[in-house]
Design an enzyme around this catalytic site. Sequence first.
Site, PDB file in Angstrom:
ATOM      1  N   ASP A 154     -74.856  92.118  47.602  1.00  0.00           N
ATOM      2  CA  ASP A 154     -74.840  91.506  48.924  1.00  0.00           C
ATOM      3  C   ASP A 154     -75.246  90.035  48.849  1.00  0.00           C
ATOM      4  OD1 ASP A 154     -74.110  93.882  50.135  1.00  0.00           O
ATOM      5  OD2 ASP A 154     -76.166  94.469  50.594  1.00  0.00           O
TER       6      ASP A 154
ATOM      7  N   ARG B 296     -82.652  98.353  48.882  1.00  0.00           N
ATOM      8  CA  ARG B 296     -83.511  97.593  49.803  1.00  0.00           C
ATOM      9  C   ARG B 296     -84.147  98.490  50.853  1.00  0.00           C
ATOM     10  NH1 ARG B 296     -79.291  93.405  51.643  1.00  0.00           N
ATOM     11  NH2 ARG B 296     -80.946  92.763  53.096  1.00  0.00           N
TER      12      ARG B 296
ATOM     13  N   ARG C 198     -70.875  95.611  43.672  1.00  0.00           N
ATOM     14  CA  ARG C 198     -70.770  94.478  44.595  1.00  0.00           C
ATOM     15  C   ARG C 198     -72.138  94.189  45.194  1.00  0.00           C
ATOM     16  NH1 ARG C 198     -65.254  94.918  48.227  1.00  0.00           N
ATOM     17  NH2 ARG C 198     -63.759  95.042  46.501  1.00  0.00           N
TER      18      ARG C 198
END
Length: 275
Positions: free
Chosen positions: A50, A199, A48
């Site tokens: 973002d 990230r 999934r």
Amino acid sequence: MDISYAGTDFSGWARQPGGRRTVQQEIEDALGVVTRTGRTFELTVAGRTDAGVHARGQVAHADLPHELWAEHGEHMVRRLAGRLPKDVRVWRARPAPPHFDARFSATHRRYAYRVTDRPGGVDPLLRDHVLWHNHPLDEAAMNEAAGPLLGEHDFAAYCRRREGATTIRTLRELRWERRPDGVLEAAVVADAFCHNMVRSLVGAMLFVGDGHRPSDWPGRVLAARVRDSAVHVVRPHGLTLEEVGYPPDDLLAARNRESRNRRTLPGTGPVAGCC
């Protein structure tokens, strides 16, 4: 299904309440139209992503009745191309082998993060895919800092915790290269990633690359197993899911079981969660 999308105008992969636009919603709605059923065939996805994150090599599966696939399967990709918006594509759709699960069968995910340190900023044609870092970056220092992060660790310091989920992951590759156009590209490969992991890792690497932290700092943050406020979660638009890997068909069932096992590290007890 093999899928790609530009994440700029999506609120991530997963369906959300309130009518926010997502990749899952667009594809599921299109499937209902091209199969002439109006039904929602729920997608299970490899990872999934973002809001704002792109994908070139996303994989998902849906359970369709055999008779429906027999009627529409041959024309599925072309019909989806005519129905889907231009920022999401399904490149291939085919019957899955026994025991295949887009999420639990995966052996690895490969992401790329792209950043430029050019004084003038990002090429306007790349602005939705490359982060601008307003300090010169030393890729050799970033690669040195990446070494202690490789292998199986508890990445709690680089993940947003979710109730009941483990933060133990196996990071197989974290490597920076400068492209001929000056863009620095990180290749990040792991068996799976927890929320914000890529990230956050990139944010730590950039602090090393611009001289704000020494090369051993990301490893010390990892060892502490707690979030460090100095680790910035960089913006999503520089991130792209490039590839999802799967084992041979005869190993799919075993991989599914392995992915669902509770993970532990030496000297620790079981940690609840899936992958």
